[in-house]
Design a protein around this motif. Structure first.
Motif, PDB file in Angstrom:
ATOM      1  N   MET A   1     -28.666  97.693-113.258  1.00 26.49           N
ATOM      2  CA  MET A   1     -28.931  97.625-111.821  1.00 26.49           C
ATOM      3  C   MET A   1     -30.421  97.405-111.569  1.00 26.49           C
ATOM      4  SD  MET A   1     -26.460 100.685-110.391  1.00 26.49           S
ATOM      5  CE  MET A   1     -26.733 100.290-108.676  1.00 26.49           C
ATOM      6  N   GLN A   2     -30.719  96.612-110.563  1.00 31.81           N
ATOM      7  CA  GLN A   2     -32.114  96.268-110.271  1.00 31.81           C
ATOM      8  C   GLN A   2     -32.678  97.145-109.157  1.00 31.81           C
ATOM      9  OE1 GLN A   2     -32.178  91.988-109.584  1.00 31.81           O
ATOM     10  NE2 GLN A   2     -32.878  91.720-111.683  1.00 31.81           N
ATOM     11  N   ALA A   3     -33.828  97.771-109.454  1.00 34.84           N
ATOM     12  CA  ALA A   3     -34.545  98.582-108.463  1.00 34.84           C
ATOM     13  C   ALA A   3     -35.864  97.886-108.144  1.00 34.84           C
ATOM     14  CB  ALA A   3     -34.811  99.974-109.018  1.00 34.84           C
ATOM     15  N   TYR A   4     -36.055  97.549-106.881  1.00 40.09           N
ATOM     16  CA  TYR A   4     -37.311  96.933-106.454  1.00 40.09           C
ATOM     17  C   TYR A   4     -38.206  98.006-105.851  1.00 40.09           C
ATOM     18  CZ  TYR A   4     -35.618  92.206-107.275  1.00 40.09           C
ATOM     19  OH  TYR A   4     -35.168  91.044-107.872  1.00 40.09           O
ATOM     20  N   VAL A   5     -39.462  98.033-106.303  1.00 36.43           N
ATOM     21  CA  VAL A   5     -40.398  99.064-105.841  1.00 36.43           C
ATOM     22  C   VAL A   5     -41.649  98.411-105.253  1.00 36.43           C
ATOM     23  CG1 VAL A   5     -39.544 100.837-107.410  1.00 36.43           C
ATOM     24  CG2 VAL A   5     -41.356  99.304-108.200  1.00 36.43           C
ATOM     25  N   PHE A   6     -42.222  99.102-104.258  1.00 39.11           N
ATOM     26  CA  PHE A   6     -43.287  98.514-103.450  1.00 39.11           C
ATOM     27  C   PHE A   6     -44.500  99.448-103.404  1.00 39.11           C
ATOM     28  CE2 PHE A   6     -39.269  96.764-102.249  1.00 39.11           C
ATOM     29  CZ  PHE A   6     -39.523  95.420-101.977  1.00 39.11           C
ATOM     30  N   PRO A   7     -45.699  98.932-103.731  1.00 37.76           N
ATOM     31  CA  PRO A   7     -46.890  99.789-103.831  1.00 37.76           C
ATOM     32  C   PRO A   7     -47.452 100.208-102.477  1.00 37.76           C
ATOM     33  CG  PRO A   7     -47.506  97.503-104.189  1.00 37.76           C
ATOM     34  CD  PRO A   7     -45.996  97.534-104.081  1.00 37.76           C
ATOM     35  N   GLY A   8     -48.341 101.188-102.519  1.00 36.57           N
ATOM     36  CA  GLY A   8     -48.997 101.690-101.320  1.00 36.57           C
ATOM     37  C   GLY A   8     -50.474 101.359-101.300  1.00 36.57           C
ATOM     38  N   GLN A   9     -51.191 102.044-100.436  1.00 37.05           N
ATOM     39  CA  GLN A   9     -52.624 101.824-100.266  1.00 37.05           C
ATOM     40  C   GLN A   9     -53.347 102.083-101.584  1.00 37.05           C
ATOM     41  OE1 GLN A   9     -53.859 103.574 -96.646  1.00 37.05           O
ATOM     42  NE2 GLN A   9     -56.032 103.231 -96.941  1.00 37.05           N
ATOM     43  N   GLY A  10     -54.289 101.231-101.924  1.00 37.94           N
ATOM     44  CA  GLY A  10     -55.013 101.345-103.186  1.00 37.94           C
ATOM     45  C   GLY A  10     -54.698 100.203-104.138  1.00 37.94           C
ATOM     46  N   ALA A  11     -53.628  99.452-103.865  1.00 39.47           N
ATOM     47  CA  ALA A  11     -53.240  98.333-104.736  1.00 39.47           C
ATOM     48  C   ALA A  11     -53.969  97.045-104.376  1.00 39.47           C
ATOM     49  CB  ALA A  11     -51.733  98.114-104.650  1.00 39.47           C
TER      50      ALA A  11
ATOM     51  N   MET B   1     -31.130  98.722-105.245  1.00 41.29           N
ATOM     52  CA  MET B   1     -31.785  99.870-104.639  1.00 41.29           C
ATOM     53  C   MET B   1     -33.264  99.535-104.469  1.00 41.29           C
ATOM     54  SD  MET B   1     -31.695 102.385-107.995  1.00 41.29           S
ATOM     55  CE  MET B   1     -29.955 102.200-108.319  1.00 41.29           C
ATOM     56  N   VAL B   2     -33.923 100.195-103.518  1.00 37.81           N
ATOM     57  CA  VAL B   2     -35.347  99.953-103.285  1.00 37.81           C
ATOM     58  C   VAL B   2     -36.050 101.286-103.052  1.00 37.81           C
ATOM     59  CG1 VAL B   2     -35.022  97.652-102.292  1.00 37.81           C
ATOM     60  CG2 VAL B   2     -35.041  99.638-100.776  1.00 37.81           C
ATOM     61  N   ALA B   3     -37.376 101.266-103.273  1.00 37.74           N
ATOM     62  CA  ALA B   3     -38.209 102.429-102.963  1.00 37.74           C
ATOM     63  C   ALA B   3     -39.639 101.944-102.813  1.00 37.74           C
ATOM     64  CB  ALA B   3     -38.127 103.483-104.070  1.00 37.74           C
ATOM     65  N   GLY B   4     -40.426 102.672-102.035  1.00 38.94           N
ATOM     66  CA  GLY B   4     -41.829 102.321-101.871  1.00 38.94           C
ATOM     67  C   GLY B   4     -42.691 103.561-101.921  1.00 38.94           C
ATOM     68  N   HIS B   5     -43.880 103.413-102.466  1.00 40.29           N
ATOM     69  CA  HIS B   5     -44.819 104.540-102.582  1.00 40.29           C
ATOM     70  C   HIS B   5     -45.633 104.638-101.299  1.00 40.29           C
ATOM     71  CE1 HIS B   5     -48.186 106.995-103.949  1.00 40.29           C
ATOM     72  NE2 HIS B   5     -47.499 107.285-105.040  1.00 40.29           N
ATOM     73  N   SER B   6     -45.382 105.694-100.499  1.00 45.08           N
ATOM     74  CA  SER B   6     -46.118 105.940 -99.252  1.00 45.08           C
ATOM     75  C   SER B   6     -45.943 104.759 -98.297  1.00 45.08           C
ATOM     76  CB  SER B   6     -47.587 106.221 -99.572  1.00 45.08           C
ATOM     77  OG  SER B   6     -48.294 106.639 -98.425  1.00 45.08           O
ATOM     78  N   LEU B   7     -47.029 104.024 -98.005  1.00 48.68           N
ATOM     79  CA  LEU B   7     -46.947 102.820 -97.172  1.00 48.68           C
ATOM     80  C   LEU B   7     -45.840 101.883 -97.656  1.00 48.68           C
ATOM     81  CD1 LEU B   7     -48.104 100.413 -95.404  1.00 48.68           C
ATOM     82  CD2 LEU B   7     -49.591  99.956 -97.368  1.00 48.68           C
ATOM     83  N   GLY B   8     -45.656 101.806 -98.979  1.00 46.02           N
ATOM     84  CA  GLY B   8     -44.667 100.899 -99.563  1.00 46.02           C
ATOM     85  C   GLY B   8     -43.243 101.145 -99.103  1.00 46.02           C
ATOM     86  N   GLU B   9     -42.982 102.346 -98.544  1.00 44.36           N
ATOM     87  CA  GLU B   9     -41.637 102.611 -98.044  1.00 44.36           C
ATOM     88  C   GLU B   9     -41.281 101.680 -96.885  1.00 44.36           C
ATOM     89  OE1 GLU B   9     -39.864 106.572 -98.485  1.00 44.36           O
ATOM     90  OE2 GLU B   9     -39.887 106.636 -96.286  1.00 44.36           O
ATOM     91  N   LEU B  10     -42.276 101.316 -96.072  1.00 51.60           N
ATOM     92  CA  LEU B  10     -42.025 100.362 -94.984  1.00 51.60           C
ATOM     93  C   LEU B  10     -41.749  98.968 -95.540  1.00 51.60           C
ATOM     94  CD1 LEU B  10     -44.615 101.735 -92.449  1.00 51.60           C
ATOM     95  CD2 LEU B  10     -42.220 101.286 -91.902  1.00 51.60           C
ATOM     96  N   SER B  11     -42.434  98.587 -96.602  1.00 52.97           N
ATOM     97  CA  SER B  11     -42.141  97.306 -97.261  1.00 52.97           C
ATOM     98  C   SER B  11     -40.706  97.311 -97.791  1.00 52.97           C
ATOM     99  CB  SER B  11     -43.111  97.075 -98.424  1.00 52.97           C
ATOM    100  OG  SER B  11     -44.456  97.197 -98.024  1.00 52.97           O
ATOM    101  N   ALA B  12     -40.311  98.425 -98.400  1.00 53.01           N
ATOM    102  CA  ALA B  12     -38.949  98.539 -98.937  1.00 53.01           C
ATOM    103  C   ALA B  12     -37.918  98.413 -97.828  1.00 53.01           C
ATOM    104  CB  ALA B  12     -38.797  99.882 -99.660  1.00 53.01           C
ATOM    105  N   LEU B  13     -38.217  98.955 -96.651  1.00 57.24           N
ATOM    106  CA  LEU B  13     -37.260  98.935 -95.542  1.00 57.24           C
ATOM    107  C   LEU B  13     -37.123  97.539 -94.922  1.00 57.24           C
ATOM    108  CD1 LEU B  13     -38.095 102.349 -93.857  1.00 57.24           C
ATOM    109  CD2 LEU B  13     -36.007 101.736 -95.093  1.00 57.24           C
ATOM    110  N   VAL B  14     -38.131  96.702 -95.068  1.00 63.39           N
ATOM    111  CA  VAL B  14     -37.985  95.301 -94.658  1.00 63.39           C
ATOM    112  C   VAL B  14     -37.174  94.551 -95.719  1.00 63.39           C
ATOM    113  CG1 VAL B  14     -39.197  93.132 -94.180  1.00 63.39           C
ATOM    114  CG2 VAL B  14     -40.094  95.287 -93.270  1.00 63.39           C
ATOM    115  N   SER B  15     -37.441  94.840 -96.974  1.00 66.03           N
ATOM    116  CA  SER B  15     -36.760  94.117 -98.057  1.00 66.03           C
ATOM    117  C   SER B  15     -35.259  94.386 -98.075  1.00 66.03           C
ATOM    118  CB  SER B  15     -37.372  94.496 -99.410  1.00 66.03           C
ATOM    119  OG  SER B  15     -36.914  95.763 -99.852  1.00 66.03           O
TER     120      SER B  15
END
Length: 290
Positions: free
Chosen positions: A1-11, A82-96
């Motif tokens: 299964m593929q999990a896409y993850v999205f970074p937060g501030q600092g990247a 499945m998706v997840a984002g670190h801090s700010l990245g959670e909003l990126s995950a919710l668009v994806s």
């Protein structure tokens, strides 16, 4: 299964997203649309700005979001389980995963950044990375200090970021070194993110989130506040609001995704921060980036 993850501030880094902009017509359109929505030329700062310009919260957060989301939206084989984002990245995950539209996601990121900046100015505060201690030791030391200081980012085993008042972080760093931390490193950030000091920002963002349309996602999002998969729109909203003052349970999120069948982790966005964290959390995981 593929999990896409999205970074937060600092990247962020100078030149981020430029290859996408120049190599894909759909990506270019989205970058230009984002400039119009925000009312300033974010893409120019992303491609040519200085490190100092990119560190400004009102630039950093939409920049990382934009790079991450566009990378996902234009990827030909983007099929997340499945998706997840670190801090700010959670909003990126919710668009994806189609919970939010690109436009609404960008507006929430912009409002989030502005609200957090205001909260930082109200309460001078900071964060520090603690390396080489068990989470429980860090939590206990923070709890023993009279100042505001809490565990903020559970990044991977042996790496926990704390957040709080300037004095609280100073005291905590000294105590944690005495407790055996390999390093207690103050971070160059403008405030105590994911701590009670972000309460004014949480209140401000709550109103914006409640007034934004959230749709049923195409796959679960593993949210920072509880490290559990969510597809119920009301639960997602509630967790997203709570996120600003609650810790980011990244270690626990990755562990839960693996327990639920994730075999491949694909990082969408600038840098390779999450790839490194996922590998430290689970040595067997396959990790890549787009």
């Amino acid at each position: 299964m593929q999990a896409y993850v999205f970074p937060g501030q600092g990247a962020q880094f100078t030149g981020m997203g430029k290859e996408l902009f120049e190599g894909n017509s759909q990506a270019k359109e989205l970058f230009l649309e984002a400039n119009d929505i925000l009312g300033f030329d974010l893409s120019k700062i992303m491609f040519e700005g200085t490190d100092e310009e990119l560190k400004q919260t009102n630039v950093t957060q939409p920049a990382v979001f934009l790079h991450s989301v566009i990378a996902a939206l234009v990827a030909e084989d983007f099929k997340p389980d499945m998706v997840a984002g670190h801090s700010l990245g959670e909003l990126s995950a919710l668009v994806s995963n189609k919970t939010l539209t690109f436009q609404d996601g960008l507006m929430l990121v912009s409002k989030r950044a502005a609200a957090m900046q205001k909260a930082c100015e109200l309460n001078p505060s900071t964060m520090a990375a603690i390396l080489g201690l068990e989470d429980k030791v860090v939590e206990d030391v923070c709890a023993s200090i009279d100042e505001v200081v809490v565990a903020a980012n559970y990044n991977c085993p042996g790496q926990l970021v704390i957040s709080g008042s300037n004095k609280g972080i100073e005291i905590a760093c000294e105590k944690l070194k005495e407790a055996g931390a390999k390093r207690a490193l103050p971070l160059p950030v403008g405030g105590a993110f994911h701590s009670p000091l972000m309460e004014p920002a949480r209140q401000e963002l709550a109103e914006a989130i409640e007034n934004t349309l959230f749709s049923k996602p195409i796959c679960p999002v593993y949210q920072n506040v509880d490290a559990l998969p969510h597809q119920d729109v009301n639960e997602i909203k509630s967790n997203l609001i709570a996120q600003l003052t609650a810790p980011v349970k990244w270690t626990q999120s990755v562990e839960k995704m693996i327990a639920d069948g994730a075999t491949d982790f694909i990082e969408c966005g600038p840098g390779k921060v999450l790839q490194g964290l996922v590998k430290k959390i689970h040595r067997e995981a396959n990790v890549s980036a787009i």
